[in-house]
Scaffold this active site. Structure first.
Site, PDB file in Angstrom:
ATOM      1  N   HIS A 116       2.835   7.667   6.316  1.00 34.59           N
ATOM      2  CA  HIS A 116       1.441   8.129   6.334  1.00 34.59           C
ATOM      3  C   HIS A 116       1.299   9.065   7.536  1.00 34.59           C
ATOM      4  CE1 HIS A 116      -0.572   5.264   3.452  1.00 34.59           C
ATOM      5  NE2 HIS A 116       0.652   4.777   3.532  1.00 34.59           N
ATOM      6  N   GLU A 136      -2.848  -4.010   8.738  1.00 37.06           N
ATOM      7  CA  GLU A 136      -2.379  -3.463  10.005  1.00 37.06           C
ATOM      8  C   GLU A 136      -3.078  -4.134  11.190  1.00 37.06           C
ATOM      9  OE1 GLU A 136      -1.660   1.031   9.956  1.00 37.06           O
ATOM     10  OE2 GLU A 136      -2.942   0.741   8.212  1.00 37.06           O
ATOM     11  N   ALA A 162      -1.000   2.982  -4.423  1.00 32.68           N
ATOM     12  CA  ALA A 162       0.164   2.442  -5.127  1.00 32.68           C
ATOM     13  C   ALA A 162      -0.121   0.968  -5.346  1.00 32.68           C
ATOM     14  CB  ALA A 162       1.410   2.612  -4.266  1.00 32.68           C
ATOM     15  N   MET A 222      -3.132  -3.547  -1.865  1.00 31.78           N
ATOM     16  CA  MET A 222      -3.575  -3.951  -0.515  1.00 31.78           C
ATOM     17  C   MET A 222      -4.530  -2.942   0.110  1.00 31.78           C
ATOM     18  SD  MET A 222       0.162  -5.085   0.916  1.00 31.78           S
ATOM     19  CE  MET A 222       1.371  -5.866  -0.155  1.00 31.78           C
ATOM     20  N   SER A 223      -5.218  -2.175  -0.716  1.00 33.21           N
ATOM     21  CA  SER A 223      -6.127  -1.164  -0.144  1.00 33.21           C
ATOM     22  C   SER A 223      -7.326  -0.982  -1.065  1.00 33.21           C
ATOM     23  CB  SER A 223      -5.382   0.169   0.011  1.00 33.21           C
ATOM     24  OG  SER A 223      -5.040   0.702  -1.260  1.00 33.21           O
TER      25      SER A 223
END
Ligand code: HPA
Length: 272
Positions: free
Chosen positions: A62, A87, A114, A212-213
């Site tokens: 990223h 994070e 993803a 996860m986002s």
């Protein structure tokens, strides 16, 4: 003024001084799709490290910068790299860039990711238009004080993923001969991939894909009144549906489909 509003004022003033203005679309470019920002014309590039109240992305792959300019004839502010809850950032920090997009008058957001396929008819490499989500993170970015000028205390999530935008993407996809899937994205905190038992549960409760986002960003976009188009790349079958999971496969699949993913977004954006 709340602390959040004060911070936003500082961030937007900083970005305006860099030349960012008249945003129409915010773009959040997930794993492997950051390259799309390289196609933005007359680009102004601003590293996250320079932006007041932006954290620094810690995920490999990223880039960690905002790119402002024109894409498909639309004024866009793109996040090349996003922040994840896993994070260690708070939900408020993860979604701060969406607050910035809204504060700078974007009317819409395109979000990509993803994810793992839970629906048994999906295959790695499929693109899925997100119809709805399940917030399974155990947290919510709107917990805390609410400034009514920014959005309602209890936002309606019935049409968080704008149906009309999905129709446009579907038409564009059909013209390109892409067989786009549609489905429900279930957001987990990560960073572990789910267990096979968790995936069986996910399927039972209505998920087509897991990741996860995206969920926090879409909650804040909805709170802010932004229209949303969400597109997932199914990079792998979820746990228990294939032998093992690994990040290398996620990267490999995004590499394989990124050309068509980018074309889909650019051509859809031109029509929106
Ligand atoms: N689970 C959660 N997140 C993911 C996956 C998965 O299987 N694949 C890519 N991101």
């Amino acid at each position: 003024m709340t602390k959040l509003q004060e911070q936003l004022q500082e961030t937007t003033t900083f970005l305006q001084e860099k030349g960012v203005k008249d945003i129409e679309f915010g773009l959040i470019l997930g794993s492997g799709l950051g390259e799309l920002a390289d196609e933005i014309e007359e680009a102004i590039v601003i590293p996250y490290a320079e932006i007041p109240y932006f954290p620094v992305s810690t995920v490999v792959g990223h880039a960690g910068q905002l790119v402002y300019g024109t894409l498909s004839g639309k004024k866009v502010l793109a996040m090349q790299g996003r922040f994840h809850y896993y994070e260690g950032h708070s939900m408020q920090t993860v979604t701060y860039p969406v607050r910035v997009m809204a504060a700078m008058k974007a009317h819409s957001m395109i979000v990509t990711n993803a994810c793992g396929g839970v629906n048994e008819s999906f295959a790695p490499g499929d693109l899925m238009l997100i119809t709805d989500h399940i917030n399974y993170t155990g947290d919510n970015p709107l917990i805390g004080e609410n400034a009514d000028e920014m959005g309602p205390r209890f936002p309606d999530m019935s049409n968080a993923y704008t149906p009309a935008y999905r129709e446009v993407a579907k038409e564009v996809g059909a013209k390109k001969g892409l067989h786009l899937k549609e489905g429900v994205y279930m957001g987990w905190s990560g960073p572990t991939y789910e267990t096979p038992a968790e995936i069986r549960m996910s399927r039972v409760i209505g998920a087509d894909a897991v990741g996860m986002s995206t969920v926090p960003e879409v909650i804040v976009a909805t709170h802010s009144g932004l229209k949303v188009l969400g597109i997932s790349c199914i990079t792998n079958l979820a746990a228990g549906m294939q032998a093992t999971l690994n990040h290398a496969e996620v990267v490999e699949t995004t590499e394989r489909v990124k050309a068509e993913f980018k074309e889909l977004i650019k051509e859809t954006l031109a029509v929106l």
